[in-house]
Design a protein around this motif. Structure first.
Motif, PDB file in Angstrom:
ATOM      1  N   ARG A 222       0.839  -1.209   0.000  1.00  0.00           N
ATOM      2  CA  ARG A 222       0.000   0.000   0.000  1.00  0.00           C
ATOM      3  C   ARG A 222       0.874   1.259   0.000  1.00  0.00           C
ATOM      4  O   ARG A 222       0.553   2.247  -0.676  1.00  0.00           O
ATOM      5  N   THR A 223       1.977   1.211   0.736  1.00  0.00           N
ATOM      6  CA  THR A 223       2.918   2.331   0.732  1.00  0.00           C
ATOM      7  C   THR A 223       3.484   2.558  -0.664  1.00  0.00           C
ATOM      8  O   THR A 223       3.619   3.706  -1.126  1.00  0.00           O
ATOM      9  N   VAL A 224       3.814   1.468  -1.346  1.00  0.00           N
ATOM     10  CA  VAL A 224       4.351   1.551  -2.708  1.00  0.00           C
ATOM     11  C   VAL A 224       3.341   2.200  -3.646  1.00  0.00           C
ATOM     12  O   VAL A 224       3.679   3.090  -4.435  1.00  0.00           O
ATOM     13  N   ILE A 225       2.089   1.747  -3.579  1.00  0.00           N
ATOM     14  CA  ILE A 225       1.051   2.299  -4.448  1.00  0.00           C
ATOM     15  C   ILE A 225       0.848   3.787  -4.171  1.00  0.00           C
ATOM     16  O   ILE A 225       0.748   4.614  -5.091  1.00  0.00           O
ATOM     17  N   SER A 253      -0.046 -10.273  -4.358  1.00  0.00           N
ATOM     18  CA  SER A 253       0.300  -9.612  -5.610  1.00  0.00           C
ATOM     19  C   SER A 253      -0.109  -8.151  -5.562  1.00  0.00           C
ATOM     20  O   SER A 253      -1.080  -7.769  -4.895  1.00  0.00           O
ATOM     21  N   ILE A 254       0.608  -7.324  -6.295  1.00  0.00           N
ATOM     22  CA  ILE A 254       0.212  -5.916  -6.403  1.00  0.00           C
ATOM     23  C   ILE A 254      -1.161  -5.811  -7.046  1.00  0.00           C
ATOM     24  O   ILE A 254      -1.914  -4.852  -6.794  1.00  0.00           O
ATOM     25  N   ALA A 255      -1.522  -6.829  -7.854  1.00  0.00           N
ATOM     26  CA  ALA A 255      -2.848  -6.839  -8.477  1.00  0.00           C
ATOM     27  C   ALA A 255      -3.946  -6.903  -7.423  1.00  0.00           C
ATOM     28  O   ALA A 255      -5.024  -6.308  -7.581  1.00  0.00           O
ATOM     29  N   GLU A 256      -3.683  -7.610  -6.339  1.00  0.00           N
ATOM     30  CA  GLU A 256      -4.669  -7.728  -5.270  1.00  0.00           C
ATOM     31  C   GLU A 256      -4.890  -6.384  -4.577  1.00  0.00           C
ATOM     32  O   GLU A 256      -6.018  -6.039  -4.198  1.00  0.00           O
ATOM     33  N   ILE A 257      -3.827  -5.623  -4.433  1.00  0.00           N
ATOM     34  CA  ILE A 257      -3.939  -4.323  -3.780  1.00  0.00           C
ATOM     35  C   ILE A 257      -4.779  -3.372  -4.626  1.00  0.00           C
ATOM     36  O   ILE A 257      -5.697  -2.711  -4.117  1.00  0.00           O
ATOM     37  N   ILE A 258      -4.501  -3.304  -5.900  1.00  0.00           N
ATOM     38  CA  ILE A 258      -5.213  -2.323  -6.723  1.00  0.00           C
ATOM     39  C   ILE A 258      -6.645  -2.755  -7.021  1.00  0.00           C
ATOM     40  O   ILE A 258      -7.489  -1.918  -7.340  1.00  0.00           O
ATOM     41  N   ILE A 264      -7.440   3.409  -1.121  1.00  0.00           N
ATOM     42  CA  ILE A 264      -6.270   4.206  -1.492  1.00  0.00           C
ATOM     43  C   ILE A 264      -6.342   4.539  -2.979  1.00  0.00           C
ATOM     44  O   ILE A 264      -6.849   3.759  -3.790  1.00  0.00           O
ATOM     45  N   GLU A 265      -5.837   5.713  -3.319  1.00  0.00           N
ATOM     46  CA  GLU A 265      -5.858   6.155  -4.713  1.00  0.00           C
ATOM     47  C   GLU A 265      -4.878   5.334  -5.537  1.00  0.00           C
ATOM     48  O   GLU A 265      -3.756   5.065  -5.104  1.00  0.00           O
ATOM     49  N   CYS A 266      -5.304   4.931  -6.716  1.00  0.00           N
ATOM     50  CA  CYS A 266      -4.419   4.155  -7.582  1.00  0.00           C
ATOM     51  C   CYS A 266      -4.786   4.381  -9.045  1.00  0.00           C
ATOM     52  O   CYS A 266      -5.896   4.059  -9.477  1.00  0.00           O
ATOM     53  N   ASP A 267      -3.855   4.953  -9.784  1.00  0.00           N
ATOM     54  CA  ASP A 267      -4.006   5.082 -11.231  1.00  0.00           C
ATOM     55  C   ASP A 267      -3.458   3.798 -11.851  1.00  0.00           C
ATOM     56  O   ASP A 267      -2.249   3.583 -11.901  1.00  0.00           O
ATOM     57  N   ARG A 268      -4.337   2.931 -12.314  1.00  0.00           N
ATOM     58  CA  ARG A 268      -3.916   1.631 -12.833  1.00  0.00           C
ATOM     59  C   ARG A 268      -2.996   1.745 -14.038  1.00  0.00           C
ATOM     60  O   ARG A 268      -2.232   0.816 -14.328  1.00  0.00           O
ATOM     61  N   ASN A 269      -3.055   2.847 -14.748  1.00  0.00           N
ATOM     62  CA  ASN A 269      -2.183   3.028 -15.905  1.00  0.00           C
ATOM     63  C   ASN A 269      -0.708   3.046 -15.532  1.00  0.00           C
ATOM     64  O   ASN A 269       0.160   2.942 -16.396  1.00  0.00           O
ATOM     65  N   LEU A 270      -0.431   3.170 -14.229  1.00  0.00           N
ATOM     66  CA  LEU A 270       0.951   3.236 -13.763  1.00  0.00           C
ATOM     67  C   LEU A 270       1.495   1.875 -13.314  1.00  0.00           C
ATOM     68  O   LEU A 270       2.658   1.779 -12.941  1.00  0.00           O
ATOM     69  N   VAL A 271       0.653   0.831 -13.369  1.00  0.00           N
ATOM     70  CA  VAL A 271       1.028  -0.454 -12.772  1.00  0.00           C
ATOM     71  C   VAL A 271       1.262  -1.517 -13.840  1.00  0.00           C
ATOM     72  O   VAL A 271       0.428  -1.721 -14.731  1.00  0.00           O
ATOM     73  N   TYR A 292       2.273  -8.082 -17.987  1.00  0.00           N
ATOM     74  CA  TYR A 292       0.857  -7.817 -17.762  1.00  0.00           C
ATOM     75  C   TYR A 292       0.741  -6.373 -17.313  1.00  0.00           C
ATOM     76  O   TYR A 292       1.137  -6.025 -16.190  1.00  0.00           O
ATOM     77  N   SER A 293       0.206  -5.529 -18.178  1.00  0.00           N
ATOM     78  CA  SER A 293       0.094  -4.109 -17.868  1.00  0.00           C
ATOM     79  C   SER A 293      -1.369  -3.696 -17.846  1.00  0.00           C
ATOM     80  O   SER A 293      -2.184  -4.184 -18.635  1.00  0.00           O
ATOM     81  N   TYR A 294      -1.660  -2.753 -16.940  1.00  0.00           N
ATOM     82  CA  TYR A 294      -2.999  -2.173 -16.881  1.00  0.00           C
ATOM     83  C   TYR A 294      -3.109  -0.948 -17.794  1.00  0.00           C
ATOM     84  O   TYR A 294      -4.157  -0.306 -17.850  1.00  0.00           O
ATOM     85  N   ASN A 295      -2.026  -0.656 -18.506  1.00  0.00           N
ATOM     86  CA  ASN A 295      -1.967   0.489 -19.404  1.00  0.00           C
ATOM     87  C   ASN A 295      -2.115  -0.002 -20.846  1.00  0.00           C
ATOM     88  O   ASN A 295      -1.279  -0.776 -21.332  1.00  0.00           O
ATOM     89  N   ASP A 296      -3.160   0.448 -21.547  1.00  0.00           N
ATOM     90  CA  ASP A 296      -3.439  -0.039 -22.902  1.00  0.00           C
ATOM     91  C   ASP A 296      -2.294   0.259 -23.866  1.00  0.00           C
ATOM     92  O   ASP A 296      -1.965  -0.568 -24.719  1.00  0.00           O
TER      93      ASP A 296
END
Length: 487
Positions: A222-225, A253-258, A264-271, A292-296
């Motif tokens: 969560r701190t990382v995000i 996984s970081i996927a579980e956090i987002i 917490i705020e999370c712009d998925r395009n950054l992950v 595996y990117s959340y950014n198209d």
């Protein structure tokens, strides 16, 4: 013979003529020492034992049994050859749909089915090496930088820097808190780099960690995000050891956090997540890397880049069949964890018997071994001197912490899953001989002096019967705790 024209332009590129690959490292030097004198129980019993290679060979028999029971999964058998033409001609860099579906499902399973992955975001690459480079190409330009917590995998200096020109800036983590990543360490590294006019584009984490073998807890993730969102930089989460976690705490996984921590705020395009089957399944030779990117845009660009390092269709076909076999996967994952836990207990237990402790860990294919007490001086020069003795006299290839950019001398990564039980016991026998001889010689000198080993130490490596040195796999051996930092 003609005279060389000193004004002649350079014929080769700077990459070809330079040393940016990172091969000039003790990490790779250890491999070379093994290659020159490889251990073999009968042909070369005094050779170097390879414990610097993070391979998972503990479940090879399960994979081999599956292949023998499913010959139709290969296009090179009588049962599967009817698909040869179709597979041999397939060239779509999106990959076989059944391959992407199977990998996405397997990634979910290795994360406890707490998250799902979209097969349309699965991008192939030639191993995690190619996956990291392609991701770096998409996120940063030459001269821009990524933050990386220390200690970190030496290959990152090659994978992310060599051809991209991207810089890696260390985030210093220390043994005083088990090398845990903290917000303070992130902020200090970020601010220091800003003072040096370095432009940051992202943060790279490895979870589970290589070389620590530890997993990041939810609060750290969560701190990382929060950090990457505040700084508006990317996050690359290397999760190639996801299914090697063999005890609590479990892997998150970081996927579980987002997906689940919506507070917490999370712009998925950054992950972005990097994965492979090299460690979890023991397939490094298959070169199956995944982005595996959340950014198209990143998905689109890395998919085009994958043309330079595709996974062969034959491999895709085999992997798709194997990972789609629910019964096999359901048996494989817990059995793999069981075998890794057993090997960990045996190896760390053998080290404890001679007073060597390790950072307590529960994942990966290695331990982070604490040899600070064997250093003549608390310096990296002394660490390298000790490492040379271990390589050339004890005849074991381990990797010194300095090659992992560790901020404290005296730590070594030791891999334990790339060999059979007999070789593990031979390695432990050599370590016991080294420590015992060192202790005896030290007792004969000043009791307050530093360790007594020296560069021309000679050990008796006379082979013993396996039955004589084998410890019972059923004996309870406690996990090794972290040794507190000495003053």
């Amino acid at each position: 013979m003609g005279v060389m024209n000193l004004d002649q332009p350079q014929l080769l590129s700077k990459i070809a003529m330079g040393d940016g690959h990172g091969e000039a490292s003790s990490y790779f030097d250890g491999w070379k020492a093994y290659d020159k004198d490889p251990f073999h129980p009968s042909k070369n019993p005094h050779g170097v034992i390879q414990m610097g290679l993070a391979e998972n060979q503990l479940t090879a028999d399960m994979v081999q049994n599956w292949i023998m029971s499913n010959p139709e999964a290969s296009i090179c058998t009588l049962e599967g050859v009817h698909n040869f033409k179709q597979m041999a001609n397939f060239q779509d860099y999106h990959g076989l749909p059944e391959f992407r579906n199977a990998v996405a499902k397997f990634m979910s399973r290795t994360r406890g089915n707490r998250v799902t992955f979209d097969p349309e975001r699965i991008v192939m690459s030639g191993g995690a090496t190619g996956a990291h480079e392609a991701t770096a190409f998409c996120l940063a330009d030459r001269g821009e930088a990524l933050l990386v917590p220390t200690p970190y995998y030496p290959g990152f200096d090659r994978d992310l820097r060599w051809r991209t020109g991207v810089k890696l800036v260390p985030v210093i983590c220390e043994s005083s808190n088990n090398f845990k990543l903290t917000k303070q360490a992130l902020e200090e590294a970020y601010e220091k780099a800003k003072e040096d006019n370095i432009r940051f584009k992202g943060l790279l984490i490895t979870n589970p960690s290589n070389p620590l073998g530890t997993v990041m807890d939810r609060n750290t993730l969560r701190t990382v995000i929060t950090f990457i969102n505040e700084k508006r930089i990317h996050l690359i989460s290397d999760e190639i050891y996801a299914a090697t976690v063999f005890s609590h705490p479990s892997f998150i996984s970081i996927a579980e956090i987002i997906e689940h921590d919506t507070d917490i705020e999370c712009d998925r395009n950054l992950v972005h997540i990097v994965y492979s089957l090299s460690k979890d399944m023991g397939f490094p030779g298959f070169r199956v890397g995944i982005i595996y990117s959340y950014n198209d845009t990143v998905v689109d660009c890395t998919r085009k880049m994958s043309s330079f390092g595709l996974v062969s269709t034959q491999t895709q076909y085999l992997i798709a069949k194997m990972l789609s076999d629910d019964d096999f996967v359901e048996k494989f994952l817990p059995e793999s964890a069981k075998r890794l836990a057993q090997r960990y207990r045996v190896f760390t237990g053998g080290l404890i018997k001679v007073g060597i402790k390790c950072l307590q860990s529960n994942g990966g294919l290695f331990v982070w071994m604490d040899l600070r007490g064997l250093l003549k001086n608390a310096t990296f020069e002394s660490e390298i001197e000790l490492w040379r003795v271990i390589i050339h006299e004890v005849k074991i290839n381990v990797s010194p912490g300095v090659s992992f950019h560790c901020s404290e001398p005296g730590w070594f990564r030791v891999c334990y899953a790339n060999m059979d039980d007999r070789d593990v016991q031979i390695a432990l026998q050599r370590i016991r001989s080294f420590v015992t001889q060192n202790n005896k010689e030290a007792m004969g000198s000043d009791k307050n002096s530093k360790p007594y080993w020296h560069s021309n130490l000679r050990l008796s490596l006379k082979p013993r019967r396996f039955d004589d040195i084998m410890m019972s796999p059923h004996s309870p051996i406690p996990q090794s705790p972290l040794v507190k930092a000495t003053t």
